[in-house]
Every structure is written in C-alpha cells, then in structure tokens.
Write an enzyme that holds these catalytic residues in place. Sequence first.
Site, PDB file in Angstrom:
ATOM      1  N   SER A  75       0.836  -1.198   0.000  1.00  0.00           N
ATOM      2  CA  SER A  75       0.000   0.000   0.000  1.00  0.00           C
ATOM      3  C   SER A  75       0.875   1.255   0.000  1.00  0.00           C
ATOM      4  O   SER A  75       1.690   1.425  -0.898  1.00  0.00           O
ATOM      5  CB  SER A  75      -0.951  -0.052   1.203  1.00  0.00           C
ATOM      6  OG  SER A  75      -1.936   0.941   1.122  1.00  0.00           O
ATOM      7  N   ASP A  86      -8.933  -6.366  -4.400  1.00  0.00           N
ATOM      8  CA  ASP A  86      -8.428  -5.144  -3.767  1.00  0.00           C
ATOM      9  C   ASP A  86      -9.303  -3.952  -4.143  1.00  0.00           C
ATOM     10  O   ASP A  86      -9.350  -3.531  -5.303  1.00  0.00           O
ATOM     11  CB  ASP A  86      -6.976  -4.883  -4.184  1.00  0.00           C
ATOM     12  CG  ASP A  86      -6.285  -3.862  -3.281  1.00  0.00           C
ATOM     13  OD1 ASP A  86      -6.951  -2.903  -2.852  1.00  0.00           O
ATOM     14  OD2 ASP A  86      -5.086  -4.031  -3.019  1.00  0.00           O
ATOM     15  N   HIS A  88      -7.344  -5.844   0.182  1.00  0.00           N
ATOM     16  CA  HIS A  88      -6.178  -4.976   0.393  1.00  0.00           C
ATOM     17  C   HIS A  88      -5.451  -5.412   1.663  1.00  0.00           C
ATOM     18  O   HIS A  88      -5.859  -5.071   2.781  1.00  0.00           O
ATOM     19  CB  HIS A  88      -6.648  -3.532   0.510  1.00  0.00           C
ATOM     20  CG  HIS A  88      -5.540  -2.528   0.474  1.00  0.00           C
ATOM     21  ND1 HIS A  88      -4.814  -2.264  -0.661  1.00  0.00           N
ATOM     22  CD2 HIS A  88      -5.027  -1.719   1.447  1.00  0.00           C
ATOM     23  CE1 HIS A  88      -3.913  -1.334  -0.403  1.00  0.00           C
ATOM     24  NE2 HIS A  88      -4.017  -0.993   0.872  1.00  0.00           N
TER      25      HIS A  88
END
Length: 494
Positions: free
Chosen positions: A45, A132, A166
């Site tokens: 991320s 995601d 995610h």
Amino acid sequence: MAFNFIRAAAAGAAMALCGVGSVHAAVNLPALKIDKTQTTVSGLSSGGFMAVQLHVAYSATFAKGAGVVAGGPFYCAEGSIVNATGRCMASPAGIPTSTLVSTTNTWASQGVIDPVANLQNSKVYLFSGTLDSVVKTGVMDALRTYYNSFVPAANVVYKKDIAAEHAMVTDDYGNACSTKGAPYISDCNFDLAGAMLQHLYGTLNARNNATLPTGNYIEFNQSEFITNHGMATTGWAYVPQACQAGGTATCKLHVVLHGCKQNIGDVQQQYVRNTGYNRWADTNNIVMLYPQTSTAATNSCWDWWGYDSANYSKKSGPQMAAIKAMVDRVSSGTGGTTPPDPVALPAPTGVSTSGATASSMAIGWAAVMGAASYNVYRNANKVNALPVTATSYTDTGLAASTTYSWTVRAADANGAEGATSAAASGTTLAASGGGTATCTTASNYAHTLAGRAYAAGGYTYALGSNQNMGLWNVFVTNTLKQTSTNYYVIGTCP
C-alpha cells in the site's frame, strides 16, 4: 489455509508481553556486516509506493530489486492528494505513465535521483489481489508498464490471480483472504513474503517454521535519523543470530515497509512478526529492517503524495533520506559492531517569558552546548513547526488575558531531543478590541486547500500563527479566525 489459531495465540501472547514497544529500551541501530549488493526493499500500500520511490530514487542502493504489493508508479500522485486518492488508487485509467517515465529520466539527469541505468539488472515482484478495493489492479498494471521502461520484462514477476482484498498476504496468519480490515494481513494460503524474496534473491534455504528467537528482534532508536516528518521515534529489525555482533556471516538486507494503519501504534508488532519475512530471514542470513511511521502521520501512511515534503519522492525527501541513512548505518559494519549510545543533551536553563501582547509571548533560554536546534512546548504541546536555531522564540496565536506555560528541549544534529527544561509561565495582555474577525469552520484538509493552513509531518498548522491544529485529514475539524492578512489563529468569533 484456515486461520492458524495456535500461531495467532502465540503471537498474541508475545505482543501482550511486549506491549506496543519492547520490554527493553530502544538501542541504536547496529552496524552489521552486509553485502551491499544484496540490498532490496518491499512494501504494501503506502509502503508499496514508498518501496518504488526508494527503488527508483536510490537505485544505486536498491539495484538488486524491489517487491511491491498494492502500490503504483513512481511519482504517481505528482504531489497531489487528489491524484493520490483518485487515479493512483481508484481510477487508474488516468495515470499518465509516459509522463512519469519522462519525469524519472529528467530527475535522474538532474541528479535529484540516482541514474536509471542502475535498474537494468533489477528484479521486481508485483502483487495485486483481485478483490483489492483500495488500490485497484489497474494501478499495479500501470506500475508494470512503468517498470517496462527501465527493467527487462524477464526480470519482472506479476502475480494477480489470488482473490485477496487490500492486505499483506500470508499462508497461515491473518483475516480471511476476502476481508478488508485491520491488521490488513490476510491468510490466503500463499506465502507472499517468500515468493518475493525468492524472486529477488534466487534459490533460498527452506524457511524456519519454528518459533523464532525473541532476541533476534531489535527495537532501535529511529530518532537518530529523523525527528517528526511522520515517522516514529523507534523502528524495528529482525537480525538472524549469524548476522549479530560477533557473527562471521556476511548477510543480506531487506527493507520492509508497512502500509497505512499498520505501524506499531496501530497493530502492535503484527506486521513486524507475522507477515512471513522473518522465517526466511532466519535461515538465509537476511537482516530485515522495519522502519515505522508514527500514528501522527496522515492515516499512518508513508509520504507518497507530499503530505510532509514537496521533495517526498526525491533523494532529499525527509522520509526517503532517513530510510537511506538507516540502510547505510546497518550496512556499515565489519562484524556486527554497535555504535555507542549518544549522550543526551541537558535541559536548557534560564527559560523565561517576555514581551507579552494580547496574542503572543516571547520565550528565551540559555544556549546548550552541543545543541543544533531547540523545540518549544506550550502546555506540553510542541509549537514550532521547524527547528529553532536561536535561543528565543515568539509564540503567536494566543488568547488574550490567558496564562500559559512553556518548556524547551535541545536537539542534536540528528534531531534527538534532550531533557525538558523547567517551565516558565506568562500571561497575555487584555484584548484592545475593535475590528471584526472572519471565522471559518472546516476540516483540516479543507483549511489547507483554501490556504488558511499548511501540512507538515502529518499535522496541520494555522497559516501565520503556526498553531498545531492536529492531524491532517478530513476528519479533524477546526475553526480558524483570520486576524490579519495571511494570519489565522484557532478560535471562535464573538
């Protein structure tokens, strides 16, 4: 694989013993015997975006390669939070990949990042979960296209066939694979850390599935390298026994960058201990370095859009330079020597107040030998946005007829603070009246967009008065009173 409750229970017990930090005081980051050609980086991320920044900007250091999970192209946001949350996360069709490649080449020619030729032999591992919803797979597609301009296609592995949300993916720890939520580690029956490391380094020894030695985990003093700028005072490392002080092994180094809301303050030591990296490190003499953001940073993220510095993606970016300095330190040993702890600076003396007005107060103190700068605290809250190099400071934006208390701390060249001074109090003068102030109530983010405030180190500061308004985000709301041109204070209008 189903969630490993035995391992989770053991991890929970370990974290309960350790708390947010360690039962031991943080030490200085050791200088170890590292093969500098075997230095790599990976991240998830915001850590994925930061991993790309480090790989590209410091390509001479990270020439071996990088692993990126749910990240995006270098300089994707181009200094804009709108771009960051838009095209670089949710709407990847708008990513100007060719422009970003051009910017990279230009900056390399200017020397603000390392030469792109260093990337020619790099290995790159990319991962995107098909579920995601935070950083869409199209963003990672754009990253692959970006890397195609610098890295041979044969050196890039791109895995995007796992139904993961995610998160950092493991084969035995975390949430269900399709879950989005803290700690953003998911059990997807896939050893992502192992896959990345084996691509970056080639064939490795089998990982250690037993309980890893507690003594191999090191909490180190991160403030040696940076103070504030959205980074915590301590970071973590996993150092295999053969790589520790007195060891004879020449070791590799891998830098691991957590994502937003994943630092020690957010998820304790789960990212440091349970993402799978250390198992491979232990049997392959790889030192794992885990730099940490602070919870004061915007959403605990790394700076990949400019919340802290306009130079965030260049070698001069504060967070970038700090991580590079950590890499240089840990790679500087010949057999595991540890630098001595620095001598803490004494508390400033003679702290006093003077020159009171209805909205300001001057604070003065005696110089401290060895100090490079000073920080001023009002009622225990730091008030100076930048280091103070003089022995006086004028605190502004105060309320009339109000008594305040100030303390001062000296800081060394690395920004490490010494002891706190005795407090000095002062009372502002009564207001003289007259004029009508204009007040605006909005989120800290909206205030910065409108030019009433600015962001630095994950915090928001009122323009002119430099008052600390709290975290820079859309959730914290303040009322700013404009008292003169380009001068705002926290307050309310009558």
